[in-house]
Design a protein around this motif. Sequence first.
Motif, PDB file in Angstrom:
ATOM      1  N   VAL A  36       0.850  -1.407   0.041  1.00  0.00           N
ATOM      2  CA  VAL A  36       0.259   0.048   0.101  1.00  0.00           C
ATOM      3  C   VAL A  36       0.681   1.374  -0.143  1.00  0.00           C
ATOM      4  CG1 VAL A  36      -1.329   1.159   1.352  1.00  0.00           C
ATOM      5  CG2 VAL A  36      -2.301  -1.320   1.174  1.00  0.00           C
ATOM      6  N   VAL A  37       0.862   2.329  -0.790  1.00  0.00           N
ATOM      7  CA  VAL A  37       1.059   3.216  -0.667  1.00  0.00           C
ATOM      8  C   VAL A  37       0.301   4.336  -0.057  1.00  0.00           C
ATOM      9  CG1 VAL A  37       1.901   5.476  -2.041  1.00  0.00           C
ATOM     10  CG2 VAL A  37       2.065   3.041  -2.752  1.00  0.00           C
ATOM     11  N   ALA A  38       1.194   4.590   1.405  1.00  0.00           N
ATOM     12  CA  ALA A  38      -0.176   5.513   2.034  1.00  0.00           C
ATOM     13  C   ALA A  38      -0.400   7.269   1.347  1.00  0.00           C
ATOM     14  CB  ALA A  38       0.233   5.632   2.856  1.00  0.00           C
ATOM     15  N   THR A  39      -1.405   7.550   1.798  1.00  0.00           N
ATOM     16  CA  THR A  39      -1.798   9.203   0.875  1.00  0.00           C
ATOM     17  C   THR A  39      -1.570  10.013   2.996  1.00  0.00           C
ATOM     18  OG1 THR A  39      -3.270   8.422  -0.936  1.00  0.00           O
ATOM     19  CG2 THR A  39      -3.170  10.622   0.743  1.00  0.00           C
ATOM     20  N   VAL A  40      -0.517  10.430   3.073  1.00  0.00           N
ATOM     21  CA  VAL A  40       0.243  11.179   3.454  1.00  0.00           C
ATOM     22  C   VAL A  40      -0.227  12.845   4.128  1.00  0.00           C
ATOM     23  CG1 VAL A  40       2.018  12.282   5.061  1.00  0.00           C
ATOM     24  CG2 VAL A  40       1.807  10.131   4.376  1.00  0.00           C
ATOM     25  N   VAL A  41      -1.560  13.204   4.698  1.00  0.00           N
ATOM     26  CA  VAL A  41      -2.018  15.130   4.758  1.00  0.00           C
ATOM     27  C   VAL A  41      -1.095  15.838   5.743  1.00  0.00           C
ATOM     28  CG1 VAL A  41      -3.553  16.395   5.196  1.00  0.00           C
ATOM     29  CG2 VAL A  41      -4.026  14.240   3.544  1.00  0.00           C
ATOM     30  N   THR A  42      -0.114  16.534   5.652  1.00  0.00           N
ATOM     31  CA  THR A  42       0.409  17.335   6.456  1.00  0.00           C
ATOM     32  C   THR A  42       0.149  18.731   5.925  1.00  0.00           C
ATOM     33  OG1 THR A  42       2.643  16.937   7.878  1.00  0.00           O
ATOM     34  CG2 THR A  42       3.086  16.713   5.392  1.00  0.00           C
ATOM     35  N   THR A  54       6.910   4.261  -0.614  1.00  0.00           N
ATOM     36  CA  THR A  54       5.939   3.973   0.871  1.00  0.00           C
ATOM     37  C   THR A  54       4.778   5.308   0.571  1.00  0.00           C
ATOM     38  OG1 THR A  54       6.847   5.211   3.152  1.00  0.00           O
ATOM     39  CG2 THR A  54       7.490   3.182   1.810  1.00  0.00           C
ATOM     40  N   ALA A  55       5.191   6.137   0.042  1.00  0.00           N
ATOM     41  CA  ALA A  55       3.680   7.265   0.527  1.00  0.00           C
ATOM     42  C   ALA A  55       3.414   8.687   0.026  1.00  0.00           C
ATOM     43  CB  ALA A  55       4.378   8.366   1.716  1.00  0.00           C
ATOM     44  N   GLU A  56       2.258   8.697  -0.805  1.00  0.00           N
ATOM     45  CA  GLU A  56       2.339  10.688  -1.563  1.00  0.00           C
ATOM     46  C   GLU A  56       1.348  11.585  -0.325  1.00  0.00           C
ATOM     47  OE1 GLU A  56      -0.787   9.152  -4.156  1.00  0.00           O
ATOM     48  OE2 GLU A  56       0.735   7.792  -5.486  1.00  0.00           O
ATOM     49  N   VAL A  57       2.113  12.832  -1.124  1.00  0.00           N
ATOM     50  CA  VAL A  57       2.678  13.397   0.464  1.00  0.00           C
ATOM     51  C   VAL A  57       0.990  14.340   0.060  1.00  0.00           C
ATOM     52  CG1 VAL A  57       3.746  15.175   1.955  1.00  0.00           C
ATOM     53  CG2 VAL A  57       4.802  12.637   1.297  1.00  0.00           C
ATOM     54  N   ILE A  58       0.475  14.913   0.641  1.00  0.00           N
ATOM     55  CA  ILE A  58       0.325  16.480   0.568  1.00  0.00           C
ATOM     56  C   ILE A  58       0.061  17.356   1.344  1.00  0.00           C
ATOM     57  CG2 ILE A  58      -2.139  17.159   0.066  1.00  0.00           C
ATOM     58  CD1 ILE A  58      -3.602  14.509  -0.975  1.00  0.00           C
ATOM     59  N   GLU A  59       0.400  18.377   0.578  1.00  0.00           N
ATOM     60  CA  GLU A  59       1.315  19.224   1.979  1.00  0.00           C
ATOM     61  C   GLU A  59       0.231  21.058   1.484  1.00  0.00           C
ATOM     62  OE1 GLU A  59       5.781  19.847   2.357  1.00  0.00           O
ATOM     63  OE2 GLU A  59       6.007  18.508   0.620  1.00  0.00           O
ATOM     64  N   LEU A  60      -0.205  20.927   3.200  1.00  0.00           N
ATOM     65  CA  LEU A  60      -1.269  22.035   3.140  1.00  0.00           C
ATOM     66  C   LEU A  60      -0.728  23.424   2.936  1.00  0.00           C
ATOM     67  CD1 LEU A  60      -4.098  20.506   5.055  1.00  0.00           C
ATOM     68  CD2 LEU A  60      -3.810  20.377   2.618  1.00  0.00           C
ATOM     69  N   GLY A  61       0.714  23.954   3.620  1.00  0.00           N
ATOM     70  CA  GLY A  61       1.547  24.346   4.386  1.00  0.00           C
ATOM     71  C   GLY A  61       1.699  24.756   6.147  1.00  0.00           C
ATOM     72  N   ARG A  62       2.493  25.843   5.936  1.00  0.00           N
ATOM     73  CA  ARG A  62       2.483  25.867   7.344  1.00  0.00           C
ATOM     74  C   ARG A  62       2.149  27.172   8.518  1.00  0.00           C
ATOM     75  NH1 ARG A  62       7.616  24.635   8.884  1.00  0.00           N
ATOM     76  NH2 ARG A  62       9.098  24.710   7.473  1.00  0.00           N
ATOM     77  N   GLU A  67      -8.931  23.503  11.077  1.00  0.00           N
ATOM     78  CA  GLU A  67      -9.868  23.021   9.727  1.00  0.00           C
ATOM     79  C   GLU A  67      -9.918  23.081   8.411  1.00  0.00           C
ATOM     80  OE1 GLU A  67     -14.136  23.200   7.825  1.00  0.00           O
ATOM     81  OE2 GLU A  67     -13.114  22.715  10.379  1.00  0.00           O
ATOM     82  N   ASP A  68      -8.465  23.531   8.173  1.00  0.00           N
ATOM     83  CA  ASP A  68      -7.917  23.106   6.594  1.00  0.00           C
ATOM     84  C   ASP A  68      -7.209  22.168   6.494  1.00  0.00           C
ATOM     85  OD1 ASP A  68      -8.217  26.310   5.692  1.00  0.00           O
ATOM     86  OD2 ASP A  68      -6.067  26.542   7.024  1.00  0.00           O
ATOM     87  N   MET A  69      -7.032  21.372   7.240  1.00  0.00           N
ATOM     88  CA  MET A  69      -6.859  19.554   7.301  1.00  0.00           C
ATOM     89  C   MET A  69      -8.110  18.513   6.875  1.00  0.00           C
ATOM     90  SD  MET A  69      -3.565  18.035   7.669  1.00  0.00           S
ATOM     91  CE  MET A  69      -2.602  18.892   9.147  1.00  0.00           C
ATOM     92  N   ILE A  70      -9.702  19.255   8.309  1.00  0.00           N
ATOM     93  CA  ILE A  70     -10.225  18.233   8.041  1.00  0.00           C
ATOM     94  C   ILE A  70     -10.863  18.554   6.929  1.00  0.00           C
ATOM     95  CG2 ILE A  70     -12.570  18.353   9.209  1.00  0.00           C
ATOM     96  CD1 ILE A  70     -10.184  16.826  11.147  1.00  0.00           C
TER      97      ILE A  70
END
Length: 418
Positions: A36-42, A54-62, A67-70
Amino acid sequence: MSESVPAASPDFDLVLVGTGLGVHAVARAFHEEYGVVATVVTKVAIEPMRRSVTAEVIELGRSATDEDMIRRLEMIGRDRATIRPQLLLANADSVIQMLSDHRSRLEPLFVMPILSAGLLDQLSDKAEFSRLCTEHGIDTPRTEIIDFTAPLPENWTPPKSRIPFPLVVKAARTADMAHVRFPEKKKVWFVHDDEELRQLLSAIAQAGFRGRLVVQELVPGDDTTEGSITAYVDTHSRVTLLCSARVLLGEHTPDALGRPAAMITVALDDALAQARTLLEATGYRGFANLDIKLDPRTGRWVFFEVNPRIGRNNFYVSAAGANIARFPVADVIEHRALEPVTDVGEVLYSLVPVWFLLRYVRDGELRRRVRAAARRGVANPWIYGPDGRWMRRYARAVGINHIRKFLRYYPRPTSSGF
Protein backbone atom coordinates in the motif's frame (compact mmCIF):
# COMPACT_ATOMS: atom_id res chain seq x y z
CA MET A 1 -10.82 -19.28 13.41
CA SER A 2 -7.98 -16.95 14.46
CA GLU A 3 -5.02 -16.44 12.16
CA SER A 4 -1.60 -14.98 12.91
CA VAL A 5 -1.04 -13.45 9.43
CA PRO A 6 -3.40 -12.26 6.69
CA ALA A 7 -4.42 -14.86 4.13
CA ALA A 8 -4.46 -12.34 1.26
CA SER A 9 -3.79 -8.67 0.74
CA PRO A 10 -7.00 -6.78 1.57
CA ASP A 11 -8.34 -3.93 -0.57
CA PHE A 12 -8.12 -0.63 1.30
CA ASP A 13 -6.44 2.77 1.22
CA LEU A 14 -4.27 4.16 3.99
CA VAL A 15 -4.47 7.83 4.91
CA LEU A 16 -1.94 9.16 7.41
CA VAL A 17 -2.04 12.58 9.03
CA GLY A 18 1.17 14.25 10.16
CA THR A 19 4.85 13.98 9.40
CA GLY A 20 8.15 12.82 10.87
CA LEU A 21 9.76 9.48 11.61
CA GLY A 22 6.72 8.07 13.39
CA VAL A 23 4.47 8.55 10.36
CA HIS A 24 7.16 7.42 7.93
CA ALA A 25 7.62 4.17 9.89
CA VAL A 26 3.89 3.45 9.74
CA ALA A 27 3.81 4.09 5.99
CA ARG A 28 6.79 1.78 5.57
CA ALA A 29 5.11 -1.01 7.55
CA PHE A 30 1.99 -0.92 5.36
CA HIS A 31 4.02 -0.80 2.17
CA GLU A 32 6.18 -3.70 3.30
CA GLU A 33 3.23 -5.84 4.36
CA TYR A 34 0.57 -4.99 1.76
CA GLY A 35 2.23 -2.91 -0.97
CA VAL A 36 0.00 0.00 0.00
CA VAL A 37 1.17 3.52 -0.83
CA ALA A 38 -0.10 5.80 1.94
CA THR A 39 -1.65 9.18 1.31
CA VAL A 40 0.02 11.47 3.84
CA VAL A 41 -1.72 14.74 4.66
CA THR A 42 0.44 17.23 6.52
CA LYS A 43 1.30 20.89 6.80
CA VAL A 44 4.95 20.49 5.80
CA ALA A 45 6.56 17.13 5.06
CA ILE A 46 10.09 16.04 5.83
CA GLU A 47 12.20 15.37 2.76
CA PRO A 48 12.44 11.56 3.26
CA MET A 49 8.66 11.30 3.04
CA ARG A 50 8.62 13.27 -0.22
CA ARG A 51 11.20 10.86 -1.67
CA SER A 52 9.88 7.57 -0.28
CA VAL A 53 8.02 5.01 -2.40
CA THR A 54 5.81 4.32 0.63
CA ALA A 55 3.83 7.56 0.48
CA GLU A 56 2.20 10.22 -1.66
CA VAL A 57 2.36 13.47 0.26
CA ILE A 58 -0.20 16.27 0.30
CA GLU A 59 1.29 19.40 1.90
CA LEU A 60 -1.11 22.12 3.04
CA GLY A 61 1.51 24.68 4.13
CA ARG A 62 2.70 25.97 7.48
CA SER A 63 -0.26 28.31 7.91
CA ALA A 64 -2.85 25.53 7.49
CA THR A 65 -5.35 25.25 10.33
CA ASP A 66 -7.02 22.21 11.82
CA GLU A 67 -10.10 23.11 9.82
CA ASP A 68 -8.03 23.12 6.61
CA MET A 69 -6.77 19.66 7.51
CA ILE A 70 -10.24 18.28 8.24
CA ARG A 71 -11.66 19.71 5.01
CA ARG A 72 -8.90 18.11 2.94
CA LEU A 73 -9.50 14.79 4.67
CA GLU A 74 -13.21 15.10 3.92
CA MET A 75 -12.40 15.68 0.23
CA ILE A 76 -10.22 12.58 0.14
CA GLY A 77 -12.83 10.52 1.94
CA ARG A 78 -15.69 11.61 -0.32
CA ASP A 79 -13.65 10.78 -3.42
CA ARG A 80 -12.64 7.30 -2.28
CA ALA A 81 -14.91 5.95 0.43
CA THR A 82 -17.41 4.47 -2.02
CA ILE A 83 -14.60 2.59 -3.82
CA ARG A 84 -12.81 0.91 -0.89
CA PRO A 85 -12.38 1.35 2.88
CA GLN A 86 -10.24 4.29 3.95
CA LEU A 87 -8.10 3.54 7.01
CA LEU A 88 -7.21 6.75 8.85
CA LEU A 89 -4.26 6.79 11.27
CA ALA A 90 -1.95 9.34 12.91
CA ASN A 91 1.08 9.24 15.19
CA ALA A 92 1.15 12.46 17.19
CA ASP A 93 -0.91 13.30 20.28
CA SER A 94 -2.13 16.62 18.91
CA VAL A 95 -3.22 15.05 15.60
CA ILE A 96 -4.98 12.18 17.35
CA GLN A 97 -6.79 14.78 19.45
CA MET A 98 -7.81 16.70 16.31
CA LEU A 99 -9.16 13.57 14.61
CA SER A 100 -11.04 12.58 17.76
CA ASP A 101 -12.54 16.06 18.11
CA HIS A 102 -13.86 15.86 14.53
CA ARG A 103 -14.92 12.22 14.61
CA SER A 104 -18.52 13.05 13.64
CA ARG A 105 -17.30 14.53 10.34
CA LEU A 106 -14.67 11.91 9.57
CA GLU A 107 -16.18 8.63 10.74
CA PRO A 108 -18.75 8.41 7.91
CA LEU A 109 -15.84 8.50 5.46
CA PHE A 110 -13.00 6.70 7.25
CA VAL A 111 -12.30 3.68 9.40
CA MET A 112 -10.82 5.20 12.58
CA PRO A 113 -9.39 2.81 15.20
CA ILE A 114 -8.65 5.57 17.70
CA LEU A 115 -9.83 6.39 21.20
CA SER A 116 -13.10 8.08 22.02
CA ALA A 117 -12.74 11.75 22.90
CA GLY A 118 -13.58 11.18 26.57
CA LEU A 119 -11.03 8.42 27.17
CA LEU A 120 -8.46 10.27 25.09
CA ASP A 121 -8.82 13.35 27.28
CA GLN A 122 -8.47 11.23 30.39
CA LEU A 123 -5.44 9.18 29.36
CA SER A 124 -3.58 12.04 27.66
CA ASP A 125 -3.52 13.83 31.00
CA LYS A 126 -0.52 12.57 33.01
CA ALA A 127 -2.27 13.54 36.24
CA GLU A 128 -5.30 11.42 35.36
CA PHE A 129 -3.04 8.62 34.17
CA SER A 130 -1.33 8.56 37.57
CA ARG A 131 -4.73 8.39 39.28
CA LEU A 132 -5.88 5.53 37.03
CA CYS A 133 -2.69 3.59 37.70
CA THR A 134 -3.21 3.91 41.45
CA GLU A 135 -6.86 2.89 41.07
CA HIS A 136 -5.97 -0.30 39.18
CA GLY A 137 -2.91 -1.28 41.18
CA ILE A 138 -0.36 -0.24 38.54
CA ASP A 139 3.00 0.95 39.85
CA THR A 140 3.62 4.66 39.20
CA PRO A 141 5.96 7.29 40.68
CA ARG A 142 4.88 9.34 43.68
CA THR A 143 3.06 12.33 42.20
CA GLU A 144 1.76 15.80 43.10
CA ILE A 145 -0.39 18.07 40.93
CA ILE A 146 -0.12 21.86 40.65
CA ASP A 147 -3.17 23.47 39.04
CA PHE A 148 -2.76 26.56 36.85
CA THR A 149 -6.09 26.23 35.01
CA ALA A 150 -7.72 29.13 36.88
CA PRO A 151 -6.21 32.66 37.09
CA LEU A 152 -3.78 32.83 40.00
CA PRO A 153 -4.41 35.30 42.84
CA GLU A 154 -2.12 38.33 43.09
CA ASN A 155 -0.51 37.01 46.27
CA TRP A 156 0.13 33.54 44.79
CA THR A 157 3.36 31.89 45.84
CA PRO A 158 4.74 28.65 44.39
CA PRO A 159 3.93 25.65 46.61
CA LYS A 160 6.62 23.47 48.08
CA SER A 161 6.76 19.78 47.34
CA ARG A 162 6.51 17.05 49.96
CA ILE A 163 8.32 14.63 47.65
CA PRO A 164 12.09 14.32 48.30
CA PHE A 165 14.36 15.94 45.72
CA PRO A 166 15.38 15.55 42.94
CA LEU A 167 12.04 15.96 41.17
CA VAL A 168 10.68 15.69 37.65
CA VAL A 169 8.28 18.42 36.48
CA LYS A 170 6.21 18.31 33.29
CA ALA A 171 2.88 19.44 31.90
CA ALA A 172 0.02 17.03 32.59
CA ARG A 173 -1.13 17.60 29.01
CA THR A 174 1.63 18.29 26.50
CA ALA A 175 -0.76 20.33 24.34
CA ASP A 176 -1.32 22.84 27.18
CA MET A 177 2.35 23.82 27.09
CA ALA A 178 2.68 23.89 23.29
CA HIS A 179 2.03 27.61 22.80
CA VAL A 180 3.66 28.84 26.01
CA ARG A 181 6.99 30.63 25.50
CA PHE A 182 9.68 31.39 28.10
CA PRO A 183 13.48 30.96 28.21
CA GLU A 184 13.45 28.02 30.63
CA LYS A 185 10.94 26.01 28.60
CA LYS A 186 11.67 22.30 28.19
CA LYS A 187 9.70 19.13 27.62
CA VAL A 188 10.71 17.91 31.09
CA TRP A 189 12.48 19.68 33.95
CA PHE A 190 14.73 18.06 36.54
CA VAL A 191 14.66 20.05 39.79
CA HIS A 192 17.18 19.66 42.60
CA ASP A 193 15.98 21.86 45.48
CA ASP A 194 13.24 24.16 46.79
CA GLU A 195 14.70 27.32 45.28
CA GLU A 196 15.02 25.80 41.82
CA LEU A 197 11.42 24.58 42.04
CA ARG A 198 10.21 28.02 43.16
CA GLN A 199 11.96 29.74 40.26
CA LEU A 200 10.62 27.26 37.73
CA LEU A 201 7.02 27.47 38.93
CA SER A 202 7.20 31.26 38.97
CA ALA A 203 8.51 31.32 35.38
CA ILE A 204 5.75 28.95 34.23
CA ALA A 205 3.09 31.06 35.93
CA GLN A 206 4.43 34.32 34.47
CA ALA A 207 4.49 32.79 30.99
CA GLY A 208 0.71 32.34 31.18
CA PHE A 209 0.53 28.55 31.37
CA ARG A 210 -3.08 27.44 31.87
CA GLY A 211 -3.01 23.78 32.66
CA ARG A 212 -1.84 21.36 35.32
CA LEU A 213 1.74 20.44 36.17
CA VAL A 214 2.81 17.01 37.31
CA VAL A 215 5.55 16.91 39.96
CA GLN A 216 7.01 13.43 40.41
CA GLU A 217 9.79 11.71 42.26
CA LEU A 218 12.81 10.99 40.10
CA VAL A 219 13.15 7.24 39.74
CA PRO A 220 16.91 6.49 39.84
CA GLY A 221 18.71 5.00 36.87
CA ASP A 222 20.11 5.95 33.47
CA ASP A 223 18.49 5.50 30.06
CA THR A 224 19.07 1.73 30.09
CA THR A 225 16.62 1.32 32.98
CA GLU A 226 13.79 2.65 30.80
CA GLY A 227 11.41 0.59 28.72
CA SER A 228 8.82 0.97 25.98
CA ILE A 229 5.63 -1.04 25.50
CA THR A 230 3.68 -1.11 22.24
CA ALA A 231 0.13 -2.44 22.13
CA TYR A 232 -2.95 -2.70 19.94
CA VAL A 233 -6.43 -3.27 21.35
CA ASP A 234 -9.05 -4.39 18.84
CA THR A 235 -12.75 -3.60 18.46
CA HIS A 236 -13.68 -6.42 20.86
CA SER A 237 -11.31 -5.14 23.57
CA ARG A 238 -8.76 -7.89 22.89
CA VAL A 239 -5.12 -6.92 23.28
CA THR A 240 -3.81 -8.42 20.04
CA LEU A 241 -0.35 -6.82 20.18
CA LEU A 242 1.68 -6.45 23.35
CA CYS A 243 5.45 -6.31 23.13
CA SER A 244 8.28 -4.39 24.70
CA ALA A 245 11.82 -3.12 24.36
CA ARG A 246 14.51 -1.94 26.71
CA VAL A 247 15.75 1.56 25.98
CA LEU A 248 19.51 1.78 25.48
CA LEU A 249 19.81 5.50 24.80
CA GLY A 250 17.31 8.35 24.87
CA GLU A 251 17.58 11.77 23.30
CA HIS A 252 18.73 14.62 25.56
CA THR A 253 17.91 17.78 23.63
CA PRO A 254 15.44 20.03 25.53
CA ASP A 255 12.61 19.53 23.04
CA ALA A 256 13.02 15.75 22.67
CA LEU A 257 14.21 14.65 26.10
CA GLY A 258 13.62 10.97 26.74
CA ARG A 259 12.65 10.04 23.20
CA PRO A 260 14.38 6.69 22.48
CA ALA A 261 17.25 6.71 20.00
CA ALA A 262 18.17 3.05 20.50
CA MET A 263 16.35 0.02 21.94
CA ILE A 264 16.62 -3.74 22.08
CA THR A 265 13.51 -5.91 22.12
CA VAL A 266 12.98 -7.93 25.26
CA ALA A 267 9.91 -9.37 26.97
CA LEU A 268 9.37 -7.30 30.13
CA ASP A 269 6.84 -9.77 31.49
CA ASP A 270 5.81 -8.03 34.71
CA ALA A 271 5.37 -4.73 32.93
CA LEU A 272 3.43 -6.31 30.08
CA ALA A 273 1.00 -7.86 32.54
CA GLN A 274 0.40 -4.46 34.15
CA ALA A 275 -0.05 -2.83 30.75
CA ARG A 276 -2.67 -5.39 29.79
CA THR A 277 -4.53 -4.78 33.05
CA LEU A 278 -4.58 -1.02 32.47
CA LEU A 279 -5.67 -1.22 28.82
CA GLU A 280 -8.45 -3.70 29.51
CA ALA A 281 -9.68 -1.87 32.62
CA THR A 282 -9.99 1.48 30.84
CA GLY A 283 -11.72 0.17 27.69
CA TYR A 284 -8.81 1.22 25.51
CA ARG A 285 -9.02 1.01 21.71
CA GLY A 286 -6.36 1.15 18.99
CA PHE A 287 -2.60 1.60 19.27
CA ALA A 288 -0.91 2.53 22.55
CA ASN A 289 2.66 3.26 23.57
CA LEU A 290 3.55 3.19 27.27
CA ASP A 291 6.67 4.65 28.90
CA ILE A 292 8.06 2.72 31.87
CA LYS A 293 11.18 2.55 34.05
CA LEU A 294 12.69 -0.08 36.33
CA ASP A 295 12.91 1.21 39.89
CA PRO A 296 16.13 -0.22 41.36
CA ARG A 297 14.82 0.38 44.89
CA THR A 298 11.96 -2.07 44.43
CA GLY A 299 12.90 -4.09 41.33
CA ARG A 300 9.51 -3.22 39.81
CA TRP A 301 8.55 -1.40 36.63
CA VAL A 302 6.79 1.93 37.15
CA PHE A 303 4.50 3.52 34.55
CA PHE A 304 4.79 7.18 33.54
CA GLU A 305 2.28 7.66 30.72
CA VAL A 306 0.34 6.07 27.89
CA ASN A 307 0.50 7.71 24.48
CA PRO A 308 -2.69 7.26 22.39
CA ARG A 309 -0.68 6.26 19.31
CA ILE A 310 1.84 3.65 18.26
CA GLY A 311 4.84 5.86 18.96
CA ARG A 312 7.68 7.42 16.98
CA ASN A 313 9.93 4.35 17.24
CA ASN A 314 7.32 1.77 16.26
CA PHE A 315 9.63 0.20 13.67
CA TYR A 316 11.28 -1.87 16.40
CA VAL A 317 8.08 -3.93 16.54
CA SER A 318 7.90 -4.54 12.79
CA ALA A 319 11.62 -5.29 12.61
CA ALA A 320 11.21 -7.91 15.34
CA GLY A 321 8.66 -9.83 13.27
CA ALA A 322 5.28 -8.34 14.19
CA ASN A 323 4.56 -5.90 11.37
CA ILE A 324 2.36 -3.28 13.00
CA ALA A 325 0.12 -2.94 9.92
CA ARG A 326 -1.40 -6.38 10.47
CA PHE A 327 -3.26 -5.46 13.62
CA PRO A 328 -5.55 -2.61 12.54
CA VAL A 329 -6.07 -4.24 9.13
CA ALA A 330 -7.22 -7.52 10.65
CA ASP A 331 -9.38 -5.64 13.13
CA VAL A 332 -11.23 -2.98 11.13
CA ILE A 333 -10.67 -3.90 7.47
CA GLU A 334 -10.93 -7.70 7.48
CA HIS A 335 -13.01 -7.97 10.69
CA ARG A 336 -11.23 -11.06 11.89
CA ALA A 337 -9.57 -12.04 15.13
CA LEU A 338 -5.81 -12.23 15.31
CA GLU A 339 -4.02 -14.58 17.63
CA PRO A 340 -2.46 -12.15 20.15
CA VAL A 341 1.24 -11.45 19.61
CA THR A 342 3.21 -11.06 22.82
CA ASP A 343 6.57 -12.54 21.86
CA VAL A 344 8.86 -11.19 19.14
CA GLY A 345 12.45 -11.81 18.10
CA GLU A 346 15.39 -9.96 19.58
CA VAL A 347 16.28 -6.95 17.46
CA LEU A 348 18.60 -4.00 17.98
CA TYR A 349 16.88 -0.79 16.88
CA SER A 350 19.14 2.24 16.60
CA LEU A 351 19.28 5.66 15.00
CA VAL A 352 22.94 6.06 16.01
CA PRO A 353 26.00 4.02 15.01
CA VAL A 354 26.58 0.99 17.24
CA TRP A 355 30.10 2.11 18.21
CA PHE A 356 28.65 5.35 19.54
CA LEU A 357 25.72 3.65 21.25
CA LEU A 358 28.08 1.38 23.20
CA ARG A 359 29.62 4.51 24.72
CA TYR A 360 26.42 4.83 26.80
CA VAL A 361 25.81 1.16 27.67
CA ARG A 362 27.83 0.61 30.82
CA ASP A 363 26.49 -2.75 32.01
CA GLY A 364 28.82 -5.53 30.80
CA GLU A 365 26.12 -8.13 30.14
CA LEU A 366 23.95 -5.64 28.29
CA ARG A 367 26.93 -4.55 26.16
CA ARG A 368 27.53 -8.17 25.15
CA ARG A 369 23.88 -8.55 24.26
CA VAL A 370 23.90 -5.38 22.14
CA ARG A 371 27.04 -6.49 20.31
CA ALA A 372 25.54 -9.92 19.58
CA ALA A 373 22.32 -8.36 18.26
CA ALA A 374 24.32 -5.88 16.15
CA ARG A 375 26.16 -8.75 14.46
CA ARG A 376 22.79 -10.05 13.28
CA GLY A 377 21.91 -6.60 11.91
CA VAL A 378 20.70 -3.21 13.10
CA ALA A 379 17.11 -2.11 12.47
CA ASN A 380 17.07 1.47 11.20
CA PRO A 381 13.63 2.76 10.15
CA TRP A 382 15.09 5.09 7.52
CA ILE A 383 16.77 2.27 5.58
CA TYR A 384 14.27 0.51 3.31
CA GLY A 385 15.49 -1.23 0.15
CA PRO A 386 12.85 0.13 -2.27
CA ASP A 387 13.71 3.69 -1.20
CA GLY A 388 17.20 3.38 -2.63
CA ARG A 389 20.53 5.01 -1.93
CA TRP A 390 19.32 8.49 -1.04
CA MET A 391 17.58 7.14 2.06
CA ARG A 392 20.70 5.25 3.13
CA ARG A 393 22.68 8.46 2.91
CA TYR A 394 19.97 10.22 4.86
CA ALA A 395 20.11 7.56 7.59
CA ARG A 396 23.85 8.11 7.93
CA ALA A 397 23.31 11.88 8.14
CA VAL A 398 20.71 11.36 10.88
CA GLY A 399 23.22 9.27 12.82
CA ILE A 400 25.90 11.94 12.54
CA ASN A 401 23.45 14.64 13.62
CA HIS A 402 22.48 12.57 16.66
CA ILE A 403 26.15 12.20 17.59
CA ARG A 404 26.55 15.99 17.48
CA LYS A 405 23.51 16.47 19.73
CA PHE A 406 24.63 13.88 22.25
CA LEU A 407 28.11 15.36 22.43
CA ARG A 408 26.54 18.72 23.19
CA TYR A 409 23.77 17.74 25.60
CA TYR A 410 24.86 14.38 27.05
CA PRO A 411 28.53 13.78 26.26
CA ARG A 412 29.03 11.05 28.86
CA PRO A 413 26.66 8.56 30.49
CA THR A 414 25.63 9.32 34.06
CA SER A 415 23.97 7.19 36.72
CA SER A 416 20.88 9.39 36.65
CA GLY A 417 20.61 9.81 32.88
CA PHE A 418 20.83 13.60 33.01
